[in-house]
Design a protein around this motif. Structure first.
Motif, short mmCIF file in Angstrom:
data_model
loop_
_atom_site.label_atom_id
_atom_site.label_comp_id
_atom_site.label_asym_id
_atom_site.label_seq_id
_atom_site.Cartn_x
_atom_site.Cartn_y
_atom_site.Cartn_z
N PRO A 187 0.81 -1.31 0.07
CA PRO A 187 0.15 0.06 0.04
C PRO A 187 0.79 1.25 -0.06
O PRO A 187 2.02 1.17 0.39
N ILE A 188 0.36 2.19 -0.37
CA ILE A 188 0.69 3.64 -0.37
C ILE A 188 0.39 4.07 1.07
O ILE A 188 -0.69 4.09 1.36
N LYS A 189 1.27 4.59 1.84
CA LYS A 189 1.01 5.27 3.33
C LYS A 189 -0.08 6.43 3.23
O LYS A 189 0.21 7.39 1.97
N ALA A 190 -0.89 6.73 3.99
CA ALA A 190 -1.90 7.72 3.87
C ALA A 190 -1.24 9.07 3.88
O ALA A 190 -1.53 10.00 2.98
N ARG A 191 0.09 9.12 4.65
CA ARG A 191 0.66 10.63 4.44
C ARG A 191 1.31 10.89 3.25
O ARG A 191 1.55 11.82 2.81
N ALA A 192 1.81 9.55 2.67
CA ALA A 192 2.54 9.68 1.23
C ALA A 192 1.50 10.26 0.27
O ALA A 192 1.76 11.06 -0.73
N TYR A 193 0.09 9.58 0.27
CA TYR A 193 -0.84 9.78 -0.66
C TYR A 193 -1.37 11.38 -0.72
O TYR A 193 -1.51 11.91 -1.58
N LYS A 194 -1.45 11.75 0.54
CA LYS A 194 -2.11 13.23 1.01
C LYS A 194 -0.90 14.15 0.57
O LYS A 194 -1.17 15.15 0.11
N GLY A 195 0.43 13.68 0.71
CA GLY A 195 1.67 14.49 0.29
C GLY A 195 1.45 14.72 -1.24
O GLY A 195 1.80 15.83 -1.71
N LEU A 196 1.20 13.67 -2.16
CA LEU A 196 1.05 14.00 -3.59
C LEU A 196 0.02 14.97 -3.81
O LEU A 196 0.26 15.83 -4.65
N GLY A 197 -1.22 14.90 -3.00
CA GLY A 197 -2.19 15.99 -3.19
C GLY A 197 -1.78 17.17 -2.62
O GLY A 197 -2.06 18.35 -3.53
N GLU A 198 -0.79 17.47 -1.95
CA GLU A 198 -0.44 18.70 -1.62
C GLU A 198 0.48 19.23 -2.72
O GLU A 198 0.69 20.51 -2.93
N LEU A 199 1.31 18.42 -3.34
CA LEU A 199 2.23 18.55 -4.42
C LEU A 199 1.48 19.23 -5.54
O LEU A 199 1.81 20.00 -6.36
N TYR A 200 -0.04 18.50 -6.00
CA TYR A 200 -0.44 18.95 -6.99
C TYR A 200 -1.00 20.55 -6.77
O TYR A 200 -0.99 21.19 -7.58
N VAL A 201 -1.26 20.77 -5.47
CA VAL A 201 -1.68 22.25 -5.11
C VAL A 201 -0.46 23.18 -5.21
O VAL A 201 -0.57 24.41 -5.89
N ALA A 202 0.70 22.76 -4.75
CA ALA A 202 1.84 23.48 -4.58
C ALA A 202 2.35 24.07 -5.97
O ALA A 202 3.20 24.90 -5.98
N ASP A 203 2.61 23.08 -6.77
CA ASP A 203 3.20 22.90 -8.21
C ASP A 203 2.12 22.87 -9.28
O ASP A 203 1.75 21.82 -9.37
N GLY A 204 1.86 24.02 -9.78
CA GLY A 204 0.66 24.08 -10.81
C GLY A 204 0.96 23.35 -12.05
O GLY A 204 -0.04 23.04 -12.81
N ARG A 205 2.13 22.80 -12.36
CA ARG A 205 2.44 22.10 -13.68
C ARG A 205 1.74 20.76 -13.44
O ARG A 205 1.61 20.04 -14.54
N TYR A 206 1.68 20.40 -12.25
CA TYR A 206 1.11 18.82 -12.35
C TYR A 206 -0.47 18.80 -12.65
O TYR A 206 -0.94 17.83 -13.36
N MET A 207 -1.22 19.84 -12.61
CA MET A 207 -2.51 19.69 -13.03
C MET A 207 -2.90 20.79 -14.11
O MET A 207 -4.00 21.15 -14.51
N ALA A 208 -1.78 21.02 -14.84
CA ALA A 208 -1.97 22.24 -15.97
C ALA A 208 -2.52 21.35 -17.16
O ALA A 208 -2.48 20.31 -17.36
N VAL A 209 -3.20 22.23 -17.89
CA VAL A 209 -3.92 22.01 -18.97
C VAL A 209 -3.52 22.89 -20.30
O VAL A 209 -3.55 24.10 -20.06
N ASP A 210 -2.66 22.33 -21.37
CA ASP A 210 -1.97 22.87 -22.14
C ASP A 210 -1.06 24.17 -21.59
O ASP A 210 -1.32 25.20 -22.08
N GLY A 211 -0.39 23.77 -20.63
CA GLY A 211 0.65 24.55 -20.09
C GLY A 211 0.00 25.54 -18.98
O GLY A 211 0.77 26.43 -18.42
N ARG A 212 -1.35 25.69 -18.79
CA ARG A 212 -2.09 26.70 -18.03
C ARG A 212 -2.56 25.82 -16.80
O ARG A 212 -3.14 24.91 -16.69
N PRO A 213 -1.83 26.23 -15.57
CA PRO A 213 -2.16 25.62 -14.23
C PRO A 213 -3.65 25.68 -14.01
O PRO A 213 -4.51 26.64 -14.36
N ASP A 214 -4.09 24.85 -13.39
CA ASP A 214 -5.68 24.77 -12.89
C ASP A 214 -5.51 24.63 -11.25
O ASP A 214 -5.79 23.37 -10.88
N ARG A 215 -5.75 25.63 -10.50
CA ARG A 215 -5.64 25.50 -9.25
C ARG A 215 -6.90 25.08 -8.44
O ARG A 215 -6.78 24.26 -7.47
#
Length: 258
Positions: free
Chosen positions: A211-239
């Motif tokens: 399994p992925i530990k809860a803390r690690a999976y939550k950390g990935l979610g925090e990374l999505y918010v902290a770095d707009g490139r992860y959720m970007a569409v056509d280079g545009r961040p989607d906060r």
């Protein structure tokens, strides 16, 4: 002049659905006619045309009818926001198809010849310098050993398995974008988050049942918010979508992971 009205047959022909389908939607309360004549005939107006369009968009994304009703009857449902979500979902689908069409042959050849020895190929679709920056951020968060393990697992995958993972990644993102106006804790969202969790397990090269530990999976979610490139569409961040993902992942981690 008054608002145009469409009979059930006219609307079926206009939208490319069957009369029986419209009858089913009426029975389920998903699409009620604006007027029912004294003779019992259904008539639909402009609002019903837009609602049917939304229904068909959600069906395209394989959202169950029951969940479509819940989404569209939510007091907070906003048509413009929903259309924006559909646009992003379709853009993601377009990008997925284009990427598969233009890169899969090269990837298969690369893997067959056992020359995939660098990590850049694992981050296709991103500029080279951005791929390096994202890799370094991942190392900072999870350590170089974990990232090397993930890269090794991916480079050793069969071409078919790698293509399926990439397709799944785009499909999950597409479906979640279509659900972005829904409660992150709702069943349809959490169903897709479960798929996302399993995808991340594969991308991180985790063993079967590990399994992925809860803390690690939550950390990935925090990374999505902290770095707009992860959720970007056509280079545009989607906060906003990043925040939605974090909330959905947090709930999944709190209720399903340890």
């Amino acid at each position: 002049m008054g608002e145009s009205r469409y009979s059930v047959r006219q609307l079926a022909r206009l939208a490319g659905v069957s009369v029986r389908t419209l009858h089913v939607y009426d029975k389920l309360g998903l699409l009620k006619p604006s007027v029912r004549t004294d003779a019992g005939y259904r008539q639909y107006g402009e609002a019903e045309l837009f609602r049917l369009q939304q229904i068909l968009f959600y069906k395209e994304l394989d959202i169950p009818l029951k969940n479509i009703t819940e989404i569209m009857d939510d007091p907070g449902f906003d048509l413009v926001e929903a259309l924006t979500g559909h646009k992003h979902a379709l853009m993601a689908r377009r990008d997925r198809i284009n990427t598969l069409l233009h890169t899969i042959d090269a990837t298969i050849d690369h893997l067959k010849n056992k020359t995939m020895s660098n990590f850049e190929k694992l981050y296709e679709g991103l500029p080279h310098e951005e791929a390096i920056a994202l890799r370094q951020k991942a190392i900072d968060n999870w350590g170089e050993a974990a990232i090397r393990k993930s890269e090794k697992a991916l480079t050793e995958m069969s071409p078919d398995r790698l293509a399926r993972l990439k397709a799944d990644q785009q499909d999950i993102a597409q479906r979640l974008r279509a659900l972005r106006q829904t409660d992150p804790q709702s069943e349809p969202v959490q169903k897709q988050i479960d798929r996302h969790y399993e995808l991340i397990r594969s991308l991180w090269g985790m063993d079967a049942g590990e399994p992925i530990k809860a803390r690690a999976y939550k950390g990935l979610g925090e990374l999505y918010v902290a770095d707009g490139r992860y959720m970007a569409v056509d280079g545009r961040p989607d906060r906003e979508f990043a925040a939605f993902m974090r909330a959905a992942m947090d709930h999944y981690a709190d209720t399903r992971l340890s």
